[in-house]
Design a protein around this motif. Structure first.
Motif, PDB file in Angstrom:
ATOM      1  N   PHE A  92       0.811  -1.303  -0.082  1.00 21.85           N
ATOM      2  CA  PHE A  92      -0.002   0.057   0.021  1.00 21.85           C
ATOM      3  C   PHE A  92       0.948   1.054   0.115  1.00 21.85           C
ATOM      4  O   PHE A  92       1.068   1.777   1.048  1.00 21.85           O
ATOM      5  CB  PHE A  92      -0.916  -0.093   1.142  1.00 21.85           C
ATOM      6  CG  PHE A  92      -1.709  -1.399   1.515  1.00 21.85           C
ATOM      7  CD1 PHE A  92      -2.824  -1.823   0.675  1.00 21.85           C
ATOM      8  CD2 PHE A  92      -1.251  -2.306   2.343  1.00 21.85           C
ATOM      9  CE1 PHE A  92      -3.524  -2.764   0.739  1.00 21.85           C
ATOM     10  CE2 PHE A  92      -1.965  -3.472   2.611  1.00 21.85           C
ATOM     11  CZ  PHE A  92      -2.867  -3.497   1.604  1.00 21.85           C
ATOM     12  N   ARG A 146      -5.247   3.201   6.813  1.00 17.10           N
ATOM     13  CA  ARG A 146      -6.450   2.336   6.970  1.00 17.10           C
ATOM     14  C   ARG A 146      -5.914   1.060   7.475  1.00 17.10           C
ATOM     15  O   ARG A 146      -6.370   0.408   8.368  1.00 17.10           O
ATOM     16  CB  ARG A 146      -7.422   2.401   5.876  1.00 17.10           C
ATOM     17  CG  ARG A 146      -8.238   3.590   5.797  1.00 17.10           C
ATOM     18  CD  ARG A 146      -9.351   3.335   4.683  1.00 17.10           C
ATOM     19  NE  ARG A 146      -9.108   2.658   3.679  1.00 17.10           N
ATOM     20  CZ  ARG A 146      -8.509   3.228   2.405  1.00 17.10           C
ATOM     21  NH1 ARG A 146      -8.854   4.870   2.715  1.00 17.10           N
ATOM     22  NH2 ARG A 146      -8.450   2.853   1.281  1.00 17.10           N
ATOM     23  N   TRP A 147      -5.160   0.537   6.579  1.00 17.25           N
ATOM     24  CA  TRP A 147      -4.648  -0.911   6.685  1.00 17.25           C
ATOM     25  C   TRP A 147      -3.692  -0.837   8.278  1.00 17.25           C
ATOM     26  O   TRP A 147      -3.575  -1.997   9.026  1.00 17.25           O
ATOM     27  CB  TRP A 147      -3.626  -1.506   5.570  1.00 17.25           C
ATOM     28  CG  TRP A 147      -4.653  -1.793   4.779  1.00 17.25           C
ATOM     29  CD1 TRP A 147      -4.899  -1.305   3.405  1.00 17.25           C
ATOM     30  CD2 TRP A 147      -5.220  -3.224   4.549  1.00 17.25           C
ATOM     31  NE1 TRP A 147      -5.526  -1.910   2.734  1.00 17.25           N
ATOM     32  CE2 TRP A 147      -5.930  -3.097   3.215  1.00 17.25           C
ATOM     33  CE3 TRP A 147      -5.106  -4.285   5.540  1.00 17.25           C
ATOM     34  CZ2 TRP A 147      -6.672  -4.322   2.957  1.00 17.25           C
ATOM     35  CZ3 TRP A 147      -5.937  -5.451   5.162  1.00 17.25           C
ATOM     36  CH2 TRP A 147      -6.748  -5.417   3.728  1.00 17.25           C
ATOM     37  N   GLU A 182      -3.030   7.203   2.381  1.00 19.15           N
ATOM     38  CA  GLU A 182      -4.109   7.128   3.081  1.00 19.15           C
ATOM     39  C   GLU A 182      -4.703   5.657   3.322  1.00 19.15           C
ATOM     40  O   GLU A 182      -5.313   5.331   4.171  1.00 19.15           O
ATOM     41  CB  GLU A 182      -5.551   7.925   2.260  1.00 19.15           C
ATOM     42  CG  GLU A 182      -6.709   7.704   2.729  1.00 19.15           C
ATOM     43  CD  GLU A 182      -7.538   8.538   1.901  1.00 19.15           C
ATOM     44  OE1 GLU A 182      -8.911   8.582   2.235  1.00 19.15           O
ATOM     45  OE2 GLU A 182      -7.420   9.463   0.845  1.00 19.15           O
ATOM     46  N   GLU A 183      -4.457   4.899   2.254  1.00 23.75           N
ATOM     47  CA  GLU A 183      -4.813   3.311   2.196  1.00 23.75           C
ATOM     48  C   GLU A 183      -3.755   2.868   3.252  1.00 23.75           C
ATOM     49  O   GLU A 183      -4.610   2.056   3.957  1.00 23.75           O
ATOM     50  CB  GLU A 183      -4.611   2.834   0.808  1.00 23.75           C
ATOM     51  CG  GLU A 183      -5.233   1.240   0.534  1.00 23.75           C
ATOM     52  CD  GLU A 183      -4.847   0.889  -0.933  1.00 23.75           C
ATOM     53  OE1 GLU A 183      -5.523  -0.078  -0.973  1.00 23.75           O
ATOM     54  OE2 GLU A 183      -4.508   1.821  -1.451  1.00 23.75           O
ATOM     55  N   VAL A 198       0.084   4.127  -1.213  1.00 17.79           N
ATOM     56  CA  VAL A 198      -0.565   5.249  -0.891  1.00 17.79           C
ATOM     57  C   VAL A 198      -0.773   5.500   0.682  1.00 17.79           C
ATOM     58  O   VAL A 198      -1.289   4.589   1.322  1.00 17.79           O
ATOM     59  CB  VAL A 198      -2.035   5.224  -1.664  1.00 17.79           C
ATOM     60  CG1 VAL A 198      -2.696   6.561  -1.443  1.00 17.79           C
ATOM     61  CG2 VAL A 198      -1.793   5.007  -3.145  1.00 17.79           C
TER      62      VAL A 198
END
Length: 270
Positions: free
Chosen positions: A32, A40-41, A36-37, A34
């Motif tokens: 990931f 979340r993870w 922002e992603e 990015v």
């Protein structure tokens, strides 16, 4: 929880946490890119970590509780066996501190001597207070002897006074375990031999009442008892023959040496 169990749990948790953080961070950066992603993870990873680490701690705690429960059950069973043994025994067990105060008394003290076996928990009780007055000085020397010889086993004989005021003849085996962290006391095994002494006195009276003389010797297999040292010679022999019991007991050939020379051959054949 012992130190070894604590360290095992702490190390297991630290190893799991370190492996999770290093491995998951590297993996998520690759998967990931990015921000922002990735955030979340990372949040999801944190929640999974909390769940897994809680499960790990729970399992380790359950395992420790099970081992503690087994140890407690084994100790309780051992205490029940010990209590059953001592409650049905005539042999008493006492533990004294360095000053001679009783810090433990086996439950059968009440049955044998009539005293409350838990009396020492209500007020300080000194073991010497139960001694016959004439044996008190000897008992004080015995206690000092035990203090001076850690780990050594000593054997003594005393007279005790029971709760009914009767004199009890006892044999005592003492061992100084004050330096043993598991005991921290002087252990006394006390055997009541009053009945044995009474039986011995009655037997002595019967033997002394016999019209003849009684001899006793320990005879190994194949040995001639007449040529062995006497363990006992009844005292009426001194009245009958003029020989003191002590004199005959000290002479290994006591029997034949007192037989007339002309009759010794016949006596040996018989």
């Amino acid at each position: 929880m012992g130190p070894s169990a604590s360290w095992k749990i702490a190390l297991a948790y630290a190893a799991f946490s370190l492996a999770w953080i290093l491995a998951s961070d590297r993996l998520f950066l690759l998967l990931f890119p990015v921000a922002e992603e990735l955030t979340r993870w990372q949040t999801g990873k944190g929640l999974v970590f909390v769940l897994l680490s809680s499960t790990l701690v729970y399992l380790l705690a359950q395992r420790w509780e099970a081992s503690q429960r087994q140890a407690s059950q084994a100790l309780a069973a051992s205490e029940r066996r010990f209590r059953a043994l001592v409650e049905n025994s005539r042999e008493l067990i006492f533990v004294l501190d360095n000053a001679g105060r009783i810090v433990y008394a086996s439950p059968n003290v009440g049955q044998v001597l009539g005293y409350d076996p838990l009396g020492y928990t209500q007020a300080p009780i000194f073991a010497l207070d139960f001694l016959h007055p004439e044996d008190r000085i000897y008992a004080e020397a015995v206690l000092e002897d035990l203090r001076r010889h850690p780990e050594a086993v000593r054997e003594y004989s005393f007279r005790l006074l029971d709760a009914w005021g009767q004199v009890r003849q006892v044999r005592v085996w003492g061992r100084n375990l004050l330096g043993d962290p598991a005991m921290e006391g002087i252990v006394l095994n006390v055997r009541d031999e009053s009945e044995l002494e009474e039986e011995r006195a009655r037997l002595q009276g019967l033997l002394e009442a016999l019209p003849g003389r009684v001899f006793q010797a320990r005879v190994p297999e194949g040995a001639d008892p007449a040529w062995l040292p006497l363990l006992y010679a009844s005292p009426q022999g001194e009245r009958l023959l003029g020989y003191a019991p002590q004199e005959l007991a000290q002479d290994p050939e006591a029997f034949y040496s007192k037989v007339h020379p002309e009759d010794r051959g016949k006596a040996q054949e018989e």
